[in-house]
Design a protein around this motif. Structure first.
Motif, PDB file in Angstrom:
ATOM      1  N   SER A 178       0.841  -1.185   0.000  1.00 19.91           N
ATOM      2  CA  SER A 178       0.000   0.000   0.000  1.00 19.91           C
ATOM      3  C   SER A 178       0.881   1.242   0.000  1.00 19.91           C
ATOM      4  N   VAL A 179       0.690   2.111  -0.994  1.00 21.37           N
ATOM      5  CA  VAL A 179       1.542   3.293  -1.142  1.00 21.37           C
ATOM      6  C   VAL A 179       0.692   4.473  -1.604  1.00 21.37           C
ATOM      7  N   THR A 180       0.972   5.648  -1.075  1.00 16.81           N
ATOM      8  CA  THR A 180       0.334   6.878  -1.550  1.00 16.81           C
ATOM      9  C   THR A 180       1.414   7.936  -1.739  1.00 16.81           C
ATOM     10  N   HIS A 181       1.701   8.270  -2.988  1.00 12.99           N
ATOM     11  CA  HIS A 181       2.626   9.363  -3.290  1.00 12.99           C
ATOM     12  C   HIS A 181       1.810  10.648  -3.368  1.00 12.99           C
ATOM     13  N   LEU A 182       2.344  11.720  -2.802  1.00 12.63           N
ATOM     14  CA  LEU A 182       1.581  12.963  -2.706  1.00 12.63           C
ATOM     15  C   LEU A 182       2.135  14.093  -3.566  1.00 12.63           C
ATOM     16  N   LEU A 183       3.434  14.104  -3.828  1.00  9.59           N
ATOM     17  CA  LEU A 183       4.033  15.196  -4.584  1.00  9.59           C
ATOM     18  C   LEU A 183       4.807  14.660  -5.785  1.00  9.59           C
ATOM     19  N   GLY A 184       5.925  14.009  -5.549  1.00 15.00           N
ATOM     20  CA  GLY A 184       6.658  13.357  -6.627  1.00 15.00           C
ATOM     21  C   GLY A 184       6.137  11.954  -6.840  1.00 15.00           C
ATOM     22  N   LEU A 234       6.089   3.713   3.846  1.00 18.18           N
ATOM     23  CA  LEU A 234       6.309   4.926   4.650  1.00 18.18           C
ATOM     24  C   LEU A 234       5.528   4.952   5.969  1.00 18.18           C
ATOM     25  N   TYR A 235       4.219   4.737   5.947  1.00 20.29           N
ATOM     26  CA  TYR A 235       3.464   4.751   7.204  1.00 20.29           C
ATOM     27  C   TYR A 235       3.959   3.633   8.118  1.00 20.29           C
ATOM     28  N   PRO A 236       4.119   3.877   9.434  1.00 18.55           N
ATOM     29  CA  PRO A 236       3.699   5.036  10.226  1.00 18.55           C
ATOM     30  C   PRO A 236       4.770   6.122  10.414  1.00 18.55           C
ATOM     31  N   PHE A 237       5.885   6.037   9.653  1.00 18.48           N
ATOM     32  CA  PHE A 237       6.918   7.064   9.770  1.00 18.48           C
ATOM     33  C   PHE A 237       6.529   8.341   9.029  1.00 18.48           C
ATOM     34  N   GLY A 238       5.536   8.261   8.197  1.00 21.78           N
ATOM     35  CA  GLY A 238       5.035   9.403   7.449  1.00 21.78           C
ATOM     36  C   GLY A 238       3.597   9.123   7.041  1.00 21.78           C
ATOM     37  N   ARG A 239       3.037  10.012   6.207  1.00 20.61           N
ATOM     38  CA  ARG A 239       1.643   9.899   5.747  1.00 20.61           C
ATOM     39  C   ARG A 239       0.656   9.898   6.904  1.00 20.61           C
ATOM     40  N   LYS A 266      -3.696   8.736   8.522  1.00 23.19           N
ATOM     41  CA  LYS A 266      -3.608   7.820   9.657  1.00 23.19           C
ATOM     42  C   LYS A 266      -4.834   6.942   9.798  1.00 23.19           C
ATOM     43  N   ALA A 267      -6.047   7.509   9.686  1.00 24.46           N
ATOM     44  CA  ALA A 267      -7.270   6.725   9.876  1.00 24.46           C
ATOM     45  C   ALA A 267      -7.372   5.619   8.845  1.00 24.46           C
ATOM     46  N   GLU A 268      -6.988   5.920   7.634  1.00 30.07           N
ATOM     47  CA  GLU A 268      -7.040   4.923   6.556  1.00 30.07           C
ATOM     48  C   GLU A 268      -6.063   3.783   6.810  1.00 30.07           C
ATOM     49  N   PHE A 269      -4.830   4.125   7.165  1.00 29.84           N
ATOM     50  CA  PHE A 269      -3.827   3.085   7.403  1.00 29.84           C
ATOM     51  C   PHE A 269      -4.180   2.243   8.626  1.00 29.84           C
ATOM     52  N   LEU A 270      -4.656   2.872   9.696  1.00 27.98           N
ATOM     53  CA  LEU A 270      -5.014   2.099  10.883  1.00 27.98           C
ATOM     54  C   LEU A 270      -6.185   1.163  10.602  1.00 27.98           C
ATOM     55  N   ALA A 271      -7.124   1.606   9.773  1.00 30.85           N
ATOM     56  CA  ALA A 271      -8.236   0.722   9.408  1.00 30.85           C
ATOM     57  C   ALA A 271      -7.722  -0.498   8.663  1.00 30.85           C
ATOM     58  N   GLU A 279       4.444   8.086  18.958  1.00 32.37           N
ATOM     59  CA  GLU A 279       3.255   7.521  18.306  1.00 32.37           C
ATOM     60  C   GLU A 279       3.652   6.494  17.255  1.00 32.37           C
ATOM     61  N   THR A 280       4.692   6.800  16.490  1.00 32.10           N
ATOM     62  CA  THR A 280       5.173   5.852  15.485  1.00 32.10           C
ATOM     63  C   THR A 280       5.641   4.570  16.153  1.00 32.10           C
ATOM     64  N   GLU A 281       6.376   4.725  17.235  1.00 28.23           N
ATOM     65  CA  GLU A 281       6.877   3.568  17.983  1.00 28.23           C
ATOM     66  C   GLU A 281       5.719   2.681  18.453  1.00 28.23           C
ATOM     67  N   ALA A 282       4.648   3.288  18.933  1.00 23.61           N
ATOM     68  CA  ALA A 282       3.505   2.522  19.432  1.00 23.61           C
ATOM     69  C   ALA A 282       2.827   1.747  18.316  1.00 23.61           C
ATOM     70  N   VAL A 283       2.702   2.359  17.145  1.00 16.28           N
ATOM     71  CA  VAL A 283       2.079   1.669  16.015  1.00 16.28           C
ATOM     72  C   VAL A 283       2.954   0.502  15.552  1.00 16.28           C
ATOM     73  N   ILE A 284       4.262   0.734  15.468  1.00 12.31           N
ATOM     74  CA  ILE A 284       5.180  -0.342  15.074  1.00 12.31           C
ATOM     75  C   ILE A 284       5.075  -1.509  16.056  1.00 12.31           C
ATOM     76  N   ALA A 285       5.095  -1.208  17.338  1.00 11.42           N
ATOM     77  CA  ALA A 285       5.026  -2.254  18.358  1.00 11.42           C
ATOM     78  C   ALA A 285       3.706  -2.996  18.318  1.00 11.42           C
TER      79      ALA A 285
END
Length: 380
Positions: free
Chosen positions: A7-13, A104-109, A113-118, A151-157
């Motif tokens: 799953s990937v979402t590019h936003l600019l490049g 990239l998520y959860p280090f970015g994007r 967040k709601a979409e990735f967590l779902a 927050e990123t650490e918690a999602v990874i764990a």
């Protein structure tokens, strides 16, 4: 054989999507069923052979403002984002992957967040549960606040079985740009750089002796292009080729023509055979996104990097400064880029011998496949 969904979402490049597709093609080549779920704007020039591409209702950033998302008709609203989330969950449940990778998520994007967590909750509840991994490039945007790192650490764990870092740990460890705790360090899997196979020289000789100017595939780079045109006017005996990317390529090209060009300049849209031009070129003037940097490093071409730094972005600057420690590469801040500074930097790097990196360091896609296969085997 495993089913793999990235799953990937590019936003600019387009670099995030390009890297995800390179990984997916490597999984396909290894005999796995490869899927990519793309949430950014469609990109026609990227190869998808051997990959099933699932397009979500697309979004892009409002320039370098990554907190306000746009669709083709303007700002997105909650109804649009809910439709994206449903489409993402439907794709995930339809594919039912053995391996689910979030790019990239959860280090970015975090704006998504709601979409990735779902998706993560859906994946975690599947039976059997897929292997859940995160895929990140060599350098991340450092967290602006300690809270974001926590927050990123918690999602990874809570969700992830590992983090694929597409870098050589001895050259660019994740610690350069992100606070790495003991918990996170145990989950890191360094894969080497993710790059396509080294391209052969262009069969028609396109690019021979030229200075190639590129800002990648996104709608950025007009400042870089204008500075390069100034440099070309100071060096009339060297051909310059300016490659303009993004959805606004034609209008940006027209704007550059309107400003006047010297006779040694060619301007055209980004070309799919760009990598074949690199081995024949004299040098490159470019930004320092992950994919562009790897293209230059693989080819052994001298380069002047003008890293993208608008909106407080530091990723490309950190990468460029790291690379500039090697002969054949120089860095110029975007605010300092003009004809004279680029010309001087070009003369300097072209007088140096570029030491090619080991080809094995660019086998990150194949090593990613091997790492995932090893993790799957350990789970079964």
């Amino acid at each position: 054989m495993a089913r793999v969904l990235i799953s990937v979402t590019h936003l600019l490049g387009t670099g995030h999507l390009s890297r995800a597709l390179t990984l997916a093609r490597a999984f396909g080549t290894a005999g796995h069923e490869a899927h990519v779920m793309s949430g950014g704007m469609p990109v026609a020039h990227l190869p998808t052979d051997g990959v099933t591409l699932h397009q979500l209702p697309p979004v892009k950033s409002d320039g370098v403002n990554f907190t306000d998302l746009l669709c083709e008709n303007g700002p997105v609203d909650d109804t649009y984002l809910q439709a994206r989330k449903r489409a993402a969950i439907n794709t995930l449940t339809k594919v039912r992957p053995d391996v689910f990778i979030t790019e990239l998520y959860p280090f970015g994007r975090r704006v998504l967040k709601a979409e990735f967590l779902a998706m993560l909750n859906t994946a975690r509840d599947m039976a059997p549960k897929p292997l859940i991994l995160c895929s990140v490039r060599d350098i991340l945007a450092p967290p602006s606040k300690p809270k974001k790192a926590l927050e990123t650490e918690a999602v990874i764990a809570g969700y992830y079985d590992g983090v694929l870092v597409h870098s050589v740990g001895e050259i660019t460890p994740l610690d350069v740009s992100w606070p790495v705790t003991n918990m996170l360090r145990e989950k890191l899997l360094y894969t080497g750089y993710v790059a396509p196979e080294l391209a052969p020289a262009h069969p028609q000789g396109v690019g021979t002796g030229e200075v190639l100017v590129t800002a990648g595939g996104g709608d950025v780079g007009m400042g870089l292009f204008r500075a390069a045109l100034q440099a070309a006017a100071l060096d009339p005996d060297t051909p310059y080729r300016v490659l303009v990317g993004g959805a606004a390529a034609q209008s940006n090209i027209a704007a550059l023509f309107d400003e006047g060009l010297s006779d040694n300049v060619t301007i055209e849209p980004t070309r799919p055979d760009f990598r074949q031009m690199l081995p024949l070129a004299k040098a490159a003037i470019c930004m320092c996104g992950y994919n562009t940097a790897l293209d230059v490093l693989q080819s052994g071409l001298p380069a002047v990097f003008v890293p993208f730094d608008a909106g407080g972005e530091v990723e490309q600057t950190l990468r460029a400064e790291s690379l500039s420690k090697t002969d054949g590469y120089a860095v110029i801040k975007s605010s300092d880029a003009n004809g004279e500074t680029l010309s001087a930097a070009l003369r300097s790097v072209c007088a140096m011998d570029v030491r090619p990196m080991e080809e094995g360091q660019f086998q990150g896609a194949a090593q990613t496949v091997q790492s995932v296969e090893n993790k799957l085997a350990a789970m079964r």
